[in-house]
Design an enzyme around this catalytic site. Structure first.
Site, PDB file in Angstrom:
ATOM      1  N   GLU A   1       1.041  -1.218   0.044  1.00  0.00           N
ATOM      2  CA  GLU A   1      -0.111   0.018   0.051  1.00  0.00           C
ATOM      3  C   GLU A   1       0.963   1.318  -0.007  1.00  0.00           C
ATOM      4  O   GLU A   1       1.885   1.285   0.785  1.00  0.00           O
ATOM      5  CB  GLU A   1      -0.691  -0.099   1.274  1.00  0.00           C
ATOM      6  CG  GLU A   1      -1.513   1.310   1.376  1.00  0.00           C
ATOM      7  CD  GLU A   1      -2.444   1.326   2.769  1.00  0.00           C
ATOM      8  OE1 GLU A   1      -2.916   0.143   3.379  1.00  0.00           O
ATOM      9  OE2 GLU A   1      -2.835   2.224   3.125  1.00  0.00           O
TER      10      GLU A   1
ATOM     11  N   GLU B   1      -2.510  11.675   2.898  1.00  0.00           N
ATOM     12  CA  GLU B   1      -3.244  11.294   4.055  1.00  0.00           C
ATOM     13  C   GLU B   1      -3.274  12.359   5.286  1.00  0.00           C
ATOM     14  O   GLU B   1      -2.082  12.994   5.628  1.00  0.00           O
ATOM     15  CB  GLU B   1      -3.060   9.779   4.540  1.00  0.00           C
ATOM     16  CG  GLU B   1      -3.699   9.320   5.623  1.00  0.00           C
ATOM     17  CD  GLU B   1      -3.481   7.620   6.022  1.00  0.00           C
ATOM     18  OE1 GLU B   1      -2.267   7.509   5.830  1.00  0.00           O
ATOM     19  OE2 GLU B   1      -4.307   7.235   6.304  1.00  0.00           O
TER      20      GLU B   1
END
Ligand SMILES: *[C@@H]1O[C@H](CO)[C@@H](O)[C@H](O)[C@H]1NC(C)=O
Ligand SMILES: *[C@@H]1O[C@H](CO)[C@@H](O)[C@H](O)[C@H]1NC(C)=O
Ligand SMILES: *[C@@H]1O[C@H](CO)[C@@H](O)[C@H](O)[C@H]1NC(C)=O
Ligand SMILES: *[C@@H]1O[C@H](CO)[C@@H](O)[C@H](O)[C@H]1NC(C)=O
Ligand SMILES: *[C@@H]1O[C@H](CO)[C@@H](O)[C@H](O)[C@H]1NC(C)=O
Length: 339
Positions: free
Chosen positions: A159, A164
Site C-alpha cells: 500500500e 493522508e
C-alpha cells in the site's frame, strides 16, 4: 610467573581481537548505512491521463462496509452523481462528503454519512504518477486519502499512501508505505525533506502504522488549499518510491510540459529506498484510490486529541454543514511509464 605471562598474552590477544573487529566491522556497518540506490534518470512517456468530464469513468465506485471501520456509507456512482458527491467538468473533478443529511432527514446519518471511495479500473506495477490536487478535505471527523493499493491483496501487494491526514489536518501530509514482513526504512540512508515517523513498514508492527513520513503543516488542509494546492508526484520503481509536493507557483516546467524528469527535482518530500525493502516484490498490481472516510480506525482513534467536539460519530451524524471543506478537488492525474 608462567601464569602471569599467560594472562598478559590473553589480554594482548583480546585487545588485538577487539582492534580487528573494529577495523573490519565498523567499515562494513558504515558502508551498509551509506548504501543508497541508483535513482538514475528514466525516460518516461505518458501512459494514462484521467482528466476532464470523463475523470470518474476511470474508476469503480466502492460500495459496502468500509474496510477501515469508518462511520460512512460509500455510495454507488448513480447516487454519488445525483447527490453531487462526485462531479467532473472540463477542468476539475470534485469528490465530497454529503453536507445535506441532518438529524431530521429521512434517512438520517445516524448510521454514517454518505461519502465516496473510487478505485481506478487499471492496476499498476510501477510508474511516475502526477496528481494535480487543488483542494484537500479537512475538518473534525474526516480521514481523507489519495493512495494506491490492490484491495483484493492487502497487505501482500503493498500500500502506498501519497496523501493522508485526519480531522483538522494540522499535522500536515502523511506519506506512508504498508507491507508484509521484511520491509524497513529504519536506519537506512534516505534523501528527503520530510520527517520519518516509524521505520518498519510491516503491517504487523505498531498497529499497522506503516513507515510514515510527515510533511510540513501546509502540505495538507487549510494552508494547502489557501495556496490553491499544487502537484503531488510519486515515482515508483525497483530502486525505491519517492514523493514530491510542489506548490502551485513552483511546479517544475518539465511537469507542465508533460516531460517529467524527477532527476531534476531536488530532494524528495519522502524517500523510501530499496536498501532494506525489496520494492519489486512488496508492491504490485495497485489501483489508485481517492476517498474520504469518516471516524474509523484513524480519525476516530485520535479524534479527542485533535481538539474536536463531542465524539466522532455524534459529530458526523448531526452536523452536515461541518463538512463543507471535506472535499477533494483534482485537476488531471497523469501516469507515466518508463520506456
Ligand atoms: C547508475 O545507473 C546508470 C544507468 O544504469 C549508470 O549509467 C550509472 O553509471 C550508475 N551510477 C552509479 C554511480 O553507479
Ligand atoms: C456540483 O458540484 C460542483 C463542484 O463543487 C458545483 O460547481 C456544481 O454547481 C454542483 N452542482 C449542483 C447541481 O449543485
Ligand atoms: C489485481 O487487482 C485487482 C483489483 O484488486 C484484482 O481484481 C486482481 O485479481 C489482481 N490481480 C492479480 C494478478 O493479483
Ligand atoms: C497484517 O496482515 C495480516 C495478513 O498478512 C493480517 O492477518 C493481520 O491482521 C494484519 N494486521 C494488522 C494489524 O492489520
Ligand atoms: C457520543 O455522544 C453522544 C451525544 O452526547 C452520546 O449519546 C453517545 O453515547 C456518545 N457515544 C460514545 C461512543 O461515546
Amino acid at each position: 610467573m608462567a601464569y602471569w605471562q599467560k594472562g598478559t598474552w590473553l589480554i594482548v590477544g583480546v585487545i588485538i581481537a577487539i582492534i580487528i573487529i573494529i577495523v573490519i566491522v565498523v567499515p562494513v556497518e558504515v558502508t551498509k548505512a551509506n548504501r543508497y540506490p541508483n535513482y538514475s534518470k528514466l525516460q518516461y512517456s505518458l501512459a494514462d491521463e484521467y482528466s476532464g468530464s470523463t475523470f470518474f469513468d476511470n474508476f469503480d465506485y466502492f460500495i459496502g462496509y468500509d474496510p477501515a471501520q469508518g462511520f460512512v456509507h460509500y455510495v454507488p456512482r448513480e447516487q454519488a452523481t445525483s447527490l453531487n458527491l462526485t462531479y467532473a467538468s472540463e477542468t476539475t473533478a470534485v469528490l465530497r462528503v454529503d453536507t445535506s443529511v441532518g438529524p431530521g432527514s429521512e434517512p438520517d446519518a445516524s448510521t454514517g454519512r454518505f461519502s465516496v471511495r473510487v478505485e481506478s479500473k487499471r492496476q499498476y506495477d510501477n510508474g511516475l504518477f502526477i496528481f494535480d490536487v487543488k483542494h484537500t478535505p479537512y475538518g473534525c471527523g474526516t480521514w481523507p486519502a489519495l493512495w494506491l493499493v490492490d484491495p483484493s491483496n492487502w497487505p501482500d501487494h503493498g500500500e502506498i499512501d501519497v496523501m493522508e491526514a485526519v480531522n483538522q489536518a494540522t499535522d500536515g501530509n502523511q506519506m506512508t508505505l504498508h507491507t508484509t514482513k521484511g520491509c524497513s526504512m529504519g536506519g537506512v540512508k534516505r534523501k528527503m525533506v520530510g520527517s520519518s515517523l516509524q521505520g518498519s513498514c510491516y503491517n504487523g508492527t505498531n498497529n499497522n502504522a506503516g513507515c510514515g513520513v510527515d510533511g510540513p503543516t501546509d502540505s495538507f488542509g487549510e494552508g494547502y488549499n489557501a495556496a490553491d494546492g499544487g502537484i503531488v508526484a510519486m515515482e515508483w520503481r525497483d530502486q525505491g518510491i519517492r514523493m514530491w509536493q510542489f506548490g502551485r507557483n513552483a511546479v517544475p516546467a518539465d511537469i507542465t510540459s508533460k516531460q517529467p524528469d524527477p532527476s531534476t527535482w531536488g530532494e524528495a518530500a519522502a524517500d523510501f529506498p530499496n536498501t532494506d525493502c525489496n520494492i519489486a516484490s512488496h508492491f504490485r498490481n495497485q489501483s489508485i484510490i481517492a476517498n474520504i472516510d469518516l471516524c474509523g480506525q484513524y480519525a476516530g482513534g485520535v479524534y479527542a486529541q485533535s481538539g474536536c467536539p463531542s465524539n466522532c460519530t455524534d459529530y458526523v451524524a448531526n452536523n452536515p454543514t461541518a463538512f463543507e471543506n471535506a472535499f477533494w478537488e483534482f485537476g488531471a492525474f497523469e501516469i507515466y511509464q518508463a520506456k
